[in-house]
Write a protein that holds these residues in place. Structure first.
Motif, PDB file in Angstrom:
ATOM      1  N   PHE A   1       0.829  -1.208   0.000  1.00 15.67           N
ATOM      2  CA  PHE A   1       0.000   0.000   0.000  1.00 15.67           C
ATOM      3  C   PHE A   1       0.863   1.259   0.000  1.00 15.67           C
ATOM      4  N   VAL A   2       2.150   1.121   0.282  1.00 22.12           N
ATOM      5  CA  VAL A   2       3.143   2.158  -0.020  1.00 22.12           C
ATOM      6  C   VAL A   2       4.118   1.504  -0.991  1.00 22.12           C
ATOM      7  N   PRO A   3       4.199   1.963  -2.231  1.00 19.52           N
ATOM      8  CA  PRO A   3       4.983   1.272  -3.260  1.00 19.52           C
ATOM      9  C   PRO A   3       6.467   1.164  -2.923  1.00 19.52           C
ATOM     10  N   GLN A   4       7.074   0.101  -3.400  1.00 17.04           N
ATOM     11  CA  GLN A   4       8.482  -0.145  -3.101  1.00 17.04           C
ATOM     12  C   GLN A   4       9.402   0.920  -3.696  1.00 17.04           C
ATOM     13  N   PHE A   5       9.069   1.439  -4.883  1.00 12.44           N
ATOM     14  CA  PHE A   5       9.945   2.449  -5.480  1.00 12.44           C
ATOM     15  C   PHE A   5      10.066   3.655  -4.561  1.00 12.44           C
ATOM     16  N   TYR A   6       8.971   4.001  -3.880  1.00  5.73           N
ATOM     17  CA  TYR A   6       8.981   5.151  -2.974  1.00  5.73           C
ATOM     18  C   TYR A   6       9.788   4.835  -1.711  1.00  5.73           C
ATOM     19  N   LEU A   7       9.582   3.669  -1.133  1.00 11.83           N
ATOM     20  CA  LEU A   7      10.296   3.278   0.084  1.00 11.83           C
ATOM     21  C   LEU A   7      11.802   3.227  -0.143  1.00 11.83           C
ATOM     22  N   LYS A   8      12.197   2.821  -1.332  1.00 12.46           N
ATOM     23  CA  LYS A   8      13.636   2.689  -1.631  1.00 12.46           C
ATOM     24  C   LYS A   8      14.356   4.033  -1.605  1.00 12.46           C
ATOM     25  N   GLY A   9      13.598   5.119  -1.596  1.00 16.07           N
ATOM     26  CA  GLY A   9      14.207   6.443  -1.491  1.00 16.07           C
ATOM     27  C   GLY A   9      14.951   6.653  -0.193  1.00 16.07           C
ATOM     28  N   TRP A  10      14.734   5.779   0.792  1.00 13.05           N
ATOM     29  CA  TRP A  10      15.408   5.885   2.103  1.00 13.05           C
ATOM     30  C   TRP A  10      16.540   4.867   2.258  1.00 13.05           C
ATOM     31  N   TYR A  11      16.912   4.201   1.187  1.00 14.79           N
ATOM     32  CA  TYR A  11      18.024   3.251   1.262  1.00 14.79           C
ATOM     33  C   TYR A  11      19.355   3.951   1.554  1.00 14.79           C
ATOM     34  N   GLY A  12      19.575   5.090   0.942  1.00 10.38           N
ATOM     35  CA  GLY A  12      20.818   5.810   1.176  1.00 10.38           C
ATOM     36  C   GLY A  12      22.035   5.017   0.740  1.00 10.38           C
ATOM     37  N   LYS A  13      23.116   5.134   1.499  1.00  8.17           N
ATOM     38  CA  LYS A  13      24.381   4.499   1.136  1.00  8.17           C
ATOM     39  C   LYS A  13      24.323   2.980   1.228  1.00  8.17           C
ATOM     40  N   ARG A  14      23.347   2.451   1.973  1.00 14.69           N
ATOM     41  CA  ARG A  14      23.269   0.989   2.125  1.00 14.69           C
ATOM     42  C   ARG A  14      22.781   0.299   0.855  1.00 14.69           C
ATOM     43  N   LYS A  15      22.039   1.037   0.044  1.00 18.17           N
ATOM     44  CA  LYS A  15      21.550   0.557  -1.249  1.00 18.17           C
ATOM     45  C   LYS A  15      20.376  -0.429  -1.158  1.00 18.17           C
ATOM     46  N   THR A  16      20.292  -1.231  -0.107  1.00 20.05           N
ATOM     47  CA  THR A  16      19.256  -2.266  -0.062  1.00 20.05           C
ATOM     48  C   THR A  16      18.449  -2.292   1.232  1.00 20.05           C
ATOM     49  N   LYS A  17      18.725  -1.377   2.166  1.00 22.10           N
ATOM     50  CA  LYS A  17      18.039  -1.410   3.465  1.00 22.10           C
ATOM     51  C   LYS A  17      17.711   0.000   3.936  1.00 22.10           C
ATOM     52  N   LEU A  18      16.661   0.088   4.750  1.00 19.79           N
ATOM     53  CA  LEU A  18      16.303   1.330   5.431  1.00 19.79           C
ATOM     54  C   LEU A  18      15.989   0.986   6.886  1.00 19.79           C
ATOM     55  N   TRP A  19      15.914   2.001   7.727  1.00 19.78           N
ATOM     56  CA  TRP A  19      15.519   1.756   9.112  1.00 19.78           C
ATOM     57  C   TRP A  19      13.989   1.776   9.194  1.00 19.78           C
ATOM     58  N   ALA A  20      13.420   0.710   9.713  1.00 17.90           N
ATOM     59  CA  ALA A  20      11.969   0.604   9.879  1.00 17.90           C
ATOM     60  C   ALA A  20      11.642   0.479  11.358  1.00 17.90           C
ATOM     61  N   TYR A  21      10.685   1.266  11.796  1.00 19.16           N
ATOM     62  CA  TYR A  21      10.231   1.247  13.191  1.00 19.16           C
ATOM     63  C   TYR A  21       8.826   0.663  13.233  1.00 19.16           C
ATOM     64  N   THR A  22       8.634  -0.312  14.116  1.00 19.31           N
ATOM     65  CA  THR A  22       7.312  -0.894  14.313  1.00 19.31           C
ATOM     66  C   THR A  22       7.175  -1.274  15.787  1.00 19.31           C
ATOM     67  N   HIS A  23       6.163  -2.091  16.121  1.00 19.31           N
ATOM     68  CA  HIS A  23       5.899  -2.451  17.514  1.00 19.31           C
ATOM     69  C   HIS A  23       6.119  -3.940  17.754  1.00 19.31           C
ATOM     70  N   ASP A  24       6.212  -4.334  19.038  1.00 17.59           N
ATOM     71  CA  ASP A  24       6.172  -5.754  19.362  1.00 17.59           C
ATOM     72  C   ASP A  24       5.092  -6.006  20.419  1.00 17.59           C
ATOM     73  N   TYR A  25       4.962  -7.264  20.832  1.00 19.95           N
ATOM     74  CA  TYR A  25       3.919  -7.628  21.789  1.00 19.95           C
ATOM     75  C   TYR A  25       4.188  -7.087  23.194  1.00 19.95           C
ATOM     76  N   HIS A  26       5.410  -6.681  23.471  1.00 17.23           N
ATOM     77  CA  HIS A  26       5.808  -6.384  24.837  1.00 17.23           C
ATOM     78  C   HIS A  26       5.865  -4.891  25.151  1.00 17.23           C
ATOM     79  N   GLY A  27       5.279  -4.086  24.320  1.00 13.06           N
ATOM     80  CA  GLY A  27       5.267  -2.654  24.591  1.00 13.06           C
ATOM     81  C   GLY A  27       6.555  -1.957  24.210  1.00 13.06           C
ATOM     82  N   ASN A  28       7.207  -2.437  23.174  1.00 12.16           N
ATOM     83  CA  ASN A  28       8.460  -1.835  22.714  1.00 12.16           C
ATOM     84  C   ASN A  28       8.337  -1.371  21.273  1.00 12.16           C
TER      85      ASN A  28
END
Length: 299
Positions: free
Chosen positions: A6-33
């Motif tokens: 629902f957010v296209p990959q071409f757009y997300l790849k704009g945050w790859y930067g120098k790594r070329k294949t990865k970005l930092w993604a923030y999400t949640h877990d079951y334990h309140g983190n």
């Protein structure tokens, strides 16, 4: 099972930067983190069968189909990917009128294609479908044991409701009036002020103000990667002043409206203007969904 971004990959790849294949993604877990992890665009901001038109027992839809993903979102995203590169490499002044309309349609799609926008409406729509069926059976004295009664009883109301929502979504995204409204704005691209921190994005990447009375946007903003922010403003406003103000509030507004994902080129650190630690606490309170086997869900 189809994976629909629902957010296209071409757009997300704009945050790859120098790594070329990865970005930092923030999400949640079951334990309140809040969990931060380097991930690829393929791994995030997707949901299984989100736009699949499902067999619902009605004659018009006898088997599941990927037509909306293939024939509707496919062309929108493919055109947007080309325009995205053109904006970043040549500037918005080089866009043709047709490209402006295609980009405006892409912006509208980002506001309506998320899991929350679709799935949150299914229960209400399913109840409406069930009510219509019951009313029809009563008014026309349809016996459950009759041929037509058997056909009606085989209708999957949840699938019928989802299909109706998906088709309605495509109509909303394609509304010429909304596209005209966005195209009438003054489009500017603001460069990042490093004292504020680089621009981020997320599962709801468009920050906007909407005038319910006039049914039009006051402004829209979409980061084009960590160093640029595209802003669409009403021609009557002080463009330079308002563009600066929107640049200042964009990251905070984006975190506040994010549901499952925030993305960044680098790990988020507090800046002179933004307390990301506090904002991530707000993000966390919305609650995350984590798959025990594969980690955070794409949706």
């Amino acid at each position: 099972m189809a994976r629909h971004h629902f957010v296209p990959q071409f757009y997300l790849k704009g945050w790859y930067g120098k790594r070329k294949t990865k970005l930092w993604a923030y999400t949640h877990d079951y334990h309140g983190n809040v969990i931060s992890k380097l991930r690829s665009a393929k791994e995030i901001c997707h949901s299984p069968d989100l736009y699949t038109v499902e067999a619902d027992g009605l004659v018009s839809i006898e088997e599941s189909s990927e037509e909306v993903e293939r024939d509707f979102f496919g062309p929108i995203d493919n055109k947007a990917a080309v325009i995205y590169r053109k904006i970043k490499n040549k500037g918005i002044q080089k866009l043709t009128s047709e490209e402006r309309r295609d980009w405006a349609k892409f912006i509208v799609s980002l506001n309506h294609r998320s899991p929350k926008s679709i799935l949150s409406k299914i229960d209400g729509a399913a109840n409406a479908v069930a009510s219509i069926i019951d009313k029809a059976k009563g008014e026309f004295l349809i016996d459950d044991d009759s041929e037509i009664g058997s056909l009606i009883n085989n209708v999957d109301v949840n699938s019928a409701a989802k299909n109706g929502i998906i088709y309605a979504m495509t109509k909303i995204i394609s509304e010429e009036k909304t596209i005209d409204d966005i195209c009438s704005k003054r489009w500017v691209v603001a460069d990042v002020d490093l004292s504020m921190g680089k621009f981020i994005s997320g599962d709801y990447p468009v920050v906007y103000g909407y005038n319910n009375k006039d049914k039009s946007y006051n402004y829209l903003a979409l980061s084009l990667g960590p160093s640029k922010l595209m802003i669409m403003l009403s021609p009557s406003v002080n463009s330079d002043r308002d563009a600066k103000n929107i640049s200042l509030i964009y990251n905070e507004a984006l975190v506040r409206q994010a549901e499952k994902f925030i993305i960044s080129e680098e790990k988020l650190e507090n800046t002179k203007y933004i307390d990301f630690k506090k904002l991530l606490g707000i993000f966390l309170k919305k609650g995350g969904i984590v798959d025990p086997e594969s980690g955070p869900l794409g949706q």
